[in-house]
Design a protein around this motif. Structure first.
Motif, short mmCIF file in Angstrom:
data_model
loop_
_atom_site.label_atom_id
_atom_site.label_comp_id
_atom_site.label_asym_id
_atom_site.label_seq_id
_atom_site.Cartn_x
_atom_site.Cartn_y
_atom_site.Cartn_z
N LEU A 1 -8.74 18.85 -0.28
CA LEU A 1 -7.76 17.85 0.18
C LEU A 1 -8.42 16.47 0.13
CD1 LEU A 1 -6.27 19.64 3.33
CD2 LEU A 1 -5.29 19.53 1.03
N GLN A 2 -7.78 15.52 -0.56
CA GLN A 2 -8.37 14.18 -0.68
C GLN A 2 -7.29 13.12 -0.43
OE1 GLN A 2 -9.94 13.20 -4.53
NE2 GLN A 2 -11.15 11.48 -3.76
N PRO A 3 -7.31 12.47 0.76
CA PRO A 3 -6.35 11.37 0.98
C PRO A 3 -6.73 10.16 0.12
CG PRO A 3 -7.87 11.53 2.82
CD PRO A 3 -8.19 12.69 1.91
N ALA A 4 -5.71 9.37 -0.26
CA ALA A 4 -5.94 8.18 -1.10
C ALA A 4 -4.87 7.13 -0.78
CB ALA A 4 -5.91 8.56 -2.55
N GLY B 1 4.82 14.48 -6.40
CA GLY B 1 6.14 14.11 -5.88
C GLY B 1 6.04 13.56 -4.48
N PRO B 2 7.12 12.94 -3.97
CA PRO B 2 7.09 12.34 -2.64
C PRO B 2 7.35 13.37 -1.55
CG PRO B 2 9.21 11.92 -3.66
CD PRO B 2 8.38 12.67 -4.68
N VAL B 3 6.76 13.13 -0.39
CA VAL B 3 7.04 13.93 0.79
C VAL B 3 7.20 12.98 1.96
CG1 VAL B 3 5.80 15.97 -0.01
CG2 VAL B 3 4.59 14.24 1.31
N GLY B 4 7.95 13.40 2.97
CA GLY B 4 8.13 12.58 4.16
C GLY B 4 9.51 11.95 4.20
N PRO B 5 9.89 11.35 5.35
CA PRO B 5 11.22 10.75 5.52
C PRO B 5 11.37 9.49 4.67
CG PRO B 5 9.83 10.24 7.41
CD PRO B 5 9.06 11.23 6.57
N PRO B 6 12.60 9.09 4.32
CA PRO B 6 12.83 7.88 3.53
C PRO B 6 12.20 6.65 4.20
CG PRO B 6 14.85 9.15 3.70
CD PRO B 6 13.86 9.78 4.64
N GLY B 7 11.55 5.81 3.39
CA GLY B 7 10.92 4.63 3.92
C GLY B 7 9.50 4.86 4.37
N GLN B 8 9.12 6.13 4.57
CA GLN B 8 7.75 6.44 5.01
C GLN B 8 7.18 7.58 4.16
OE1 GLN B 8 8.20 7.35 9.18
NE2 GLN B 8 8.13 5.19 9.78
N GLN B 9 7.53 7.58 2.92
CA GLN B 9 7.12 8.67 2.04
C GLN B 9 5.71 8.45 1.51
OE1 GLN B 9 10.27 8.70 -0.87
NE2 GLN B 9 11.39 10.29 0.22
N ALA B 10 5.03 9.55 1.23
CA ALA B 10 3.72 9.53 0.58
C ALA B 10 3.81 10.37 -0.68
CB ALA B 10 2.65 10.08 1.52
N THR B 11 2.98 10.02 -1.64
CA THR B 11 2.95 10.76 -2.90
C THR B 11 1.89 11.86 -2.81
OG1 THR B 11 3.65 8.84 -4.16
CG2 THR B 11 2.58 10.62 -5.39
N LEU C 1 0.85 -1.20 0.00
CA LEU C 1 0.00 0.00 0.00
C LEU C 1 0.88 1.24 0.00
CD1 LEU C 1 -2.59 -1.10 2.73
CD2 LEU C 1 -2.75 -1.38 0.24
N ASP C 2 0.58 2.16 -0.90
CA ASP C 2 1.31 3.42 -0.98
C ASP C 2 0.34 4.57 -0.68
OD1 ASP C 2 3.61 2.09 -1.71
OD2 ASP C 2 3.22 2.33 -3.87
N PRO C 3 0.53 5.34 0.41
CA PRO C 3 -0.38 6.45 0.71
C PRO C 3 -0.19 7.61 -0.27
CG PRO C 3 1.46 6.41 2.26
CD PRO C 3 1.59 5.18 1.41
#
Length: 274
Positions: free
Chosen positions: A263-266, A227-237, A205-207
């Motif tokens: 804002l729409q989480p997926a 693009g990705p945001v967040g620390p390595p290994g716990q990134q979200a697109t 699963l990729d948030p």
């Protein structure tokens, strides 16, 4: 081979001690040749001890038949006996060497087969059990190689032979064959792991987060990026967009005026079937 005691020259007078000595030597000669041939061809004579005793008796009978008076040539008879036993002892040593090599090869085969069956190096106790069986086999067979006149003294190489067998079993994994089998085992183990990983279904699963800014306008400006945001290994697109269509009413919605920020989480579901 060695030479029988006696003097060379004219044929000895029939019935003499020299003639008896020559007769004893002639009786032994075919047996000596067969012993040497067996050693040269690396052929193990499993009942050599009995054969050596029979050869001794044959030589002494030939010696005695040549004499008119029994016991007339005791020194020569003793000399012939010493010669026969000396030749038999040389043949025994050659046979003993072949026996040790044969037992060692059988031990190596059993150790290597055990590694193959187990799929790993043998446990210490397993190797000791194989060694004990090999030593017992060596002792039993060397007893059959010893002539009865040498049985009391026993095998002069017993201690060294058992030490060499022990050294061989201890280092079997480092032998050329042992290293080859270890590589085979490691290869099969790796293949099993790859096969295990190659079957089944994996799901990940990729948030994601979708952000849309809608300022006033008629839709003439549209900018989208991700693009990705967040620390390595716990990134979200993050999918980010700007579209200036805030002045266009959505007549089919409950609130015709569109929201300025959405804002729409997926969650993206990755399914891998192998």
């Amino acid at each position: 081979g060695g030479e029988a005691p006696g003097e060379e020259g004219a044929p000895p007078e029939p019935g003499s001690c020299k003639a008896a000595l020559a007769a004893g030597q002639a009786a032994l000669q075919p047996v000596r040749v067969s012993w040497e041939a067996a050693a040269a061809s690396r052929r193990l004579l499993l009942s050599f001890g009995r054969a050596a005793v029979d050869a001794e008796k044959r030589a002494l009978r030939a010696f005695d038949r040549e004499l008119e008076t029994p016991d007339a040539c005791a020194p020569q008879r003793e000399s012939l006996l010493e010669f026969v036993r000396r030749e038999a002892w040389k043949a025994f040593l050659a046979q003993r060497q072949l026996l040790e090599e044969d037992v060692g090869d059988a031990l190596a085969d059993r150790l290597l087969a055990g590694m193959q069956r187990r799929g790993d190096a043998l446990r210490v106790q397993e190797k000791i059990d194989f060694l004990r069986q090999a030593v017992d086999s060596y002792r039993k067979q060397v007893g059959r190689l010893l002539p009865e006149w040498a049985a009391e003294g026993g095998d002069p190489e017993a201690v060294n032979a058992e030490r060499r067998l022990g050294k061989m079993q201890f280092g079997i994994e480092e032998s050329d064959q042992g290293k080859f089998i270890r590589r085979e085992i490691e290869g099969r183990r790796t293949q099993r792991m790859l096969n295990k990983r190659a079957h089944g279904v994996s799901v990940s699963l990729d948030p994601e987060l979708r952000v849309l800014v809608r300022p006033d306008g008629l839709g003439s400006l549209q900018i989208f990026s991700n693009g990705p945001v967040g620390p390595p290994g716990q990134q979200a697109t993050v999918n980010f967009g700007i579209m200036n269509d805030g002045s266009i009413a959505e007549v089919y919605r409950e609130h015709p005026e569109p929201p300025r920020l959405t804002l729409q989480p997926a969650v993206r579901v990755n399914v891998n079937v192998r």
